[in-house]
Scaffold this motif. Structure first.
Motif, PDB file in Angstrom:
ATOM      1  N   CYS A 125     -17.984  -7.042  -2.294  1.00 32.24           N
ATOM      2  CA  CYS A 125     -18.734  -6.891  -3.553  1.00 32.24           C
ATOM      3  C   CYS A 125     -17.820  -7.011  -4.763  1.00 32.24           C
ATOM      4  CB  CYS A 125     -19.437  -5.542  -3.590  1.00 32.24           C
ATOM      5  SG  CYS A 125     -20.821  -5.429  -2.477  1.00 32.24           S
ATOM      6  N   VAL A 126     -16.614  -6.459  -4.650  1.00 32.36           N
ATOM      7  CA  VAL A 126     -15.673  -6.501  -5.770  1.00 32.36           C
ATOM      8  C   VAL A 126     -15.135  -7.912  -5.983  1.00 32.36           C
ATOM      9  CG1 VAL A 126     -13.427  -5.676  -6.569  1.00 32.36           C
ATOM     10  CG2 VAL A 126     -15.042  -4.090  -5.567  1.00 32.36           C
ATOM     11  N   THR A 127     -14.820  -8.623  -4.908  1.00 29.35           N
ATOM     12  CA  THR A 127     -14.268  -9.970  -5.059  1.00 29.35           C
ATOM     13  C   THR A 127     -15.274 -10.939  -5.657  1.00 29.35           C
ATOM     14  OG1 THR A 127     -14.831 -10.398  -2.747  1.00 29.35           O
ATOM     15  CG2 THR A 127     -12.558  -9.796  -3.223  1.00 29.35           C
ATOM     16  N   ASN A 128     -16.566 -10.703  -5.440  1.00 27.23           N
ATOM     17  CA  ASN A 128     -17.583 -11.558  -6.049  1.00 27.23           C
ATOM     18  C   ASN A 128     -17.637 -11.388  -7.563  1.00 27.23           C
ATOM     19  OD1 ASN A 128     -18.296 -12.540  -3.564  1.00 27.23           O
ATOM     20  ND2 ASN A 128     -19.975 -11.103  -3.278  1.00 27.23           N
ATOM     21  N   SER A 129     -17.339 -10.187  -8.063  1.00 22.45           N
ATOM     22  CA  SER A 129     -17.410  -9.946  -9.500  1.00 22.45           C
ATOM     23  C   SER A 129     -16.073 -10.156 -10.208  1.00 22.45           C
ATOM     24  CB  SER A 129     -17.904  -8.531  -9.769  1.00 22.45           C
ATOM     25  OG  SER A 129     -16.987  -7.601  -9.271  1.00 22.45           O
ATOM     26  N   LEU A 130     -14.993 -10.344  -9.447  1.00 28.40           N
ATOM     27  CA  LEU A 130     -13.673 -10.562 -10.046  1.00 28.40           C
ATOM     28  C   LEU A 130     -13.445 -12.043 -10.324  1.00 28.40           C
ATOM     29  CD1 LEU A 130     -10.986  -8.384  -8.259  1.00 28.40           C
ATOM     30  CD2 LEU A 130     -11.182  -8.764 -10.683  1.00 28.40           C
ATOM     31  N   SER A 131     -12.653 -12.329 -11.362  1.00 33.10           N
ATOM     32  CA  SER A 131     -12.309 -13.714 -11.671  1.00 33.10           C
ATOM     33  C   SER A 131     -10.957 -14.100 -11.088  1.00 33.10           C
ATOM     34  CB  SER A 131     -12.298 -13.915 -13.187  1.00 33.10           C
ATOM     35  OG  SER A 131     -11.298 -13.112 -13.761  1.00 33.10           O
ATOM     36  N   VAL A 132     -10.339 -13.210 -10.331  1.00 30.33           N
ATOM     37  CA  VAL A 132      -9.012 -13.419  -9.749  1.00 30.33           C
ATOM     38  C   VAL A 132      -9.152 -13.655  -8.252  1.00 30.33           C
ATOM     39  CG1 VAL A 132      -6.730 -12.385  -9.485  1.00 30.33           C
ATOM     40  CG2 VAL A 132      -8.104 -11.812 -11.457  1.00 30.33           C
ATOM     41  N   LYS A 133      -8.358 -14.587  -7.707  1.00 33.04           N
ATOM     42  CA  LYS A 133      -8.321 -14.758  -6.257  1.00 33.04           C
ATOM     43  C   LYS A 133      -7.604 -13.555  -5.663  1.00 33.04           C
ATOM     44  CE  LYS A 133      -8.228 -19.769  -6.338  1.00 33.04           C
ATOM     45  NZ  LYS A 133      -7.422 -20.969  -6.062  1.00 33.04           N
ATOM     46  N   THR A 134      -8.174 -13.003  -4.596  1.00 39.49           N
ATOM     47  CA  THR A 134      -7.635 -11.764  -4.040  1.00 39.49           C
ATOM     48  C   THR A 134      -7.429 -11.861  -2.537  1.00 39.49           C
ATOM     49  OG1 THR A 134      -9.860 -10.882  -3.826  1.00 39.49           O
ATOM     50  CG2 THR A 134      -8.648 -10.295  -5.807  1.00 39.49           C
ATOM     51  N   GLN A 135      -6.708 -10.856  -2.021  1.00 36.68           N
ATOM     52  CA  GLN A 135      -6.435 -10.744  -0.590  1.00 36.68           C
ATOM     53  C   GLN A 135      -6.607  -9.276  -0.220  1.00 36.68           C
ATOM     54  OE1 GLN A 135      -2.311 -11.287   0.236  1.00 36.68           O
ATOM     55  NE2 GLN A 135      -2.598 -11.502   2.424  1.00 36.68           N
ATOM     56  N   SER A 136      -7.314  -9.005   0.866  1.00 38.96           N
ATOM     57  CA  SER A 136      -7.513  -7.620   1.284  1.00 38.96           C
ATOM     58  C   SER A 136      -6.370  -7.202   2.202  1.00 38.96           C
ATOM     59  CB  SER A 136      -8.855  -7.450   1.979  1.00 38.96           C
ATOM     60  OG  SER A 136      -8.939  -8.339   3.071  1.00 38.96           O
ATOM     61  N   LEU A 137      -5.946  -5.946   2.068  1.00 35.73           N
ATOM     62  CA  LEU A 137      -4.841  -5.388   2.849  1.00 35.73           C
ATOM     63  C   LEU A 137      -5.344  -4.216   3.679  1.00 35.73           C
ATOM     64  CD1 LEU A 137      -2.187  -5.199   0.008  1.00 35.73           C
ATOM     65  CD2 LEU A 137      -2.302  -6.892   1.797  1.00 35.73           C
ATOM     66  N   PHE A 138      -4.844  -4.097   4.905  1.00 36.39           N
ATOM     67  CA  PHE A 138      -5.157  -2.988   5.780  1.00 36.39           C
ATOM     68  C   PHE A 138      -3.862  -2.432   6.329  1.00 36.39           C
ATOM     69  CE2 PHE A 138      -8.859  -5.793   5.983  1.00 36.39           C
ATOM     70  CZ  PHE A 138      -9.850  -4.893   5.613  1.00 36.39           C
ATOM     71  N   LYS A 139      -3.683  -1.118   6.212  1.00 38.48           N
ATOM     72  CA  LYS A 139      -2.477  -0.476   6.709  1.00 38.48           C
ATOM     73  C   LYS A 139      -2.631  -0.247   8.206  1.00 38.48           C
ATOM     74  CE  LYS A 139      -0.158   2.593   4.263  1.00 38.48           C
ATOM     75  NZ  LYS A 139       0.172   3.877   3.585  1.00 38.48           N
ATOM     76  N   SER A 140      -1.669  -0.693   8.979  1.00 40.15           N
ATOM     77  CA  SER A 140      -1.716  -0.505  10.440  1.00 40.15           C
ATOM     78  C   SER A 140      -0.822   0.676  10.821  1.00 40.15           C
ATOM     79  CB  SER A 140      -1.253  -1.761  11.141  1.00 40.15           C
ATOM     80  OG  SER A 140       0.064  -2.090  10.749  1.00 40.15           O
TER      81      SER A 140
ATOM     82  N   LEU B 257       0.847  -1.195   0.000  1.00 44.10           N
ATOM     83  CA  LEU B 257       0.000   0.000   0.000  1.00 44.10           C
ATOM     84  C   LEU B 257       0.881   1.243   0.000  1.00 44.10           C
ATOM     85  CD1 LEU B 257      -2.700  -1.017   2.599  1.00 44.10           C
ATOM     86  CD2 LEU B 257      -2.978  -0.849   0.148  1.00 44.10           C
ATOM     87  N   LYS B 258       0.613   2.167  -0.915  1.00 42.24           N
ATOM     88  CA  LYS B 258       1.416   3.381  -1.018  1.00 42.24           C
ATOM     89  C   LYS B 258       0.630   4.619  -0.633  1.00 42.24           C
ATOM     90  CE  LYS B 258       4.131   1.404  -4.709  1.00 42.24           C
ATOM     91  NZ  LYS B 258       4.380   1.352  -6.135  1.00 42.24           N
ATOM     92  N   ARG B 259      -0.622   4.712  -1.096  1.00 42.87           N
ATOM     93  CA  ARG B 259      -1.397   5.932  -0.907  1.00 42.87           C
ATOM     94  C   ARG B 259      -2.530   5.773   0.084  1.00 42.87           C
ATOM     95  NH1 ARG B 259      -1.520   6.171  -7.206  1.00 42.87           N
ATOM     96  NH2 ARG B 259       0.446   7.184  -7.625  1.00 42.87           N
ATOM     97  N   GLY B 260      -3.273   4.677  -0.009  1.00 42.00           N
ATOM     98  CA  GLY B 260      -4.473   4.502   0.803  1.00 42.00           C
ATOM     99  C   GLY B 260      -4.239   3.691   2.060  1.00 42.00           C
ATOM    100  N   GLU B 261      -5.339   3.460   2.789  1.00 35.55           N
ATOM    101  CA  GLU B 261      -5.288   2.686   4.027  1.00 35.55           C
ATOM    102  C   GLU B 261      -5.749   1.248   3.820  1.00 35.55           C
ATOM    103  OE1 GLU B 261      -7.898   5.030   6.317  1.00 35.55           O
ATOM    104  OE2 GLU B 261      -6.592   6.773   6.288  1.00 35.55           O
ATOM    105  N   PHE B 262      -6.565   1.033   2.775  1.00 34.39           N
ATOM    106  CA  PHE B 262      -7.094  -0.293   2.481  1.00 34.39           C
ATOM    107  C   PHE B 262      -6.856  -0.606   1.013  1.00 34.39           C
ATOM    108  CE2 PHE B 262      -9.868   1.952   5.477  1.00 34.39           C
ATOM    109  CZ  PHE B 262      -9.639   1.196   6.609  1.00 34.39           C
ATOM    110  N   GLY B 263      -6.650  -1.870   0.704  1.00 30.66           N
ATOM    111  CA  GLY B 263      -6.408  -2.243  -0.683  1.00 30.66           C
ATOM    112  C   GLY B 263      -6.782  -3.673  -0.967  1.00 30.66           C
ATOM    113  N   LEU B 264      -6.688  -4.048  -2.231  1.00 33.71           N
ATOM    114  CA  LEU B 264      -6.982  -5.401  -2.683  1.00 33.71           C
ATOM    115  C   LEU B 264      -5.818  -5.870  -3.547  1.00 33.71           C
ATOM    116  CD1 LEU B 264      -9.466  -7.313  -2.396  1.00 33.71           C
ATOM    117  CD2 LEU B 264     -10.026  -6.706  -4.716  1.00 33.71           C
TER     118      LEU B 264
END
Length: 145
Positions: free
Chosen positions: A129-144, A28-35
């Motif tokens: 909602c996004v992971t349900n419509s994506l065809s890629v396996k994903t992982q959510s990231l949270f900046k601590s 993560l570079k700019r935001g606090e949460f990512g995929l």
């Protein structure tokens, strides 16, 4: 017959795609949460546009309901390769077909998008909602902090 030199001639439509793990844009570079993606996949431009619309729609709903302020959103999936196709009844040796659409090659470990100024519960709702419509396996990231 003219041969292409890939080192000097960059006008080729197809360039080889390295299928290794992404080493540059995985944090993560700019935001606090990512995929982040976990597998290699070729994502079509239709799917990219639908994901953008879903995220923007969810962000607008959250901004209206809560007094959080402006929610910032960075999207990192850019269509960077043309997809060509010939008609199914064409015989071999007729060359490459016309450009039909564009696609994006997603590597494992690549960031797909980032969000900021959102609570964790609202962010997890958007990401699900996004992971349900994506065809890629994903992982959510949270900046601590």
């Amino acid at each position: 017959m003219k041969r292409f030199n890939t080192k000097n001639n960059f006008s080729r439509q197809y360039k080889t795609v390295k299928k290794g793990v992404n080493q540059t844009s995985h944090l993560l570079k700019r935001g606090e949460f990512g995929l982040r993606s976990l597998e290699y996949k070729q994502v079509d431009i239709k799917q990219i546009n639908s994901i953008k619309k879903i995220i923007q729609k969810k962000i607008k709903l959250v901004e209206k309901r809560t007094n959080v302020g402006k929610i910032k959103f960075w999207f990192y999936m850019f269509p960077n390769q043309a997809t060509t196709k010939l008609s199914p009844e064409t015989r071999m040796g007729k060359g490459k077909g016309p450009i039909v659409s564009q696609c994006c090659h997603v590597k494992p470990g690549q960031l797909l998008f980032e969000l900021s100024n959102l609570s964790k519960s609202k962010t997890s709702e958007v990401i699900s909602c996004v992971t349900n419509s994506l065809s890629v396996k994903t992982q959510s990231l949270f900046k601590s902090h």
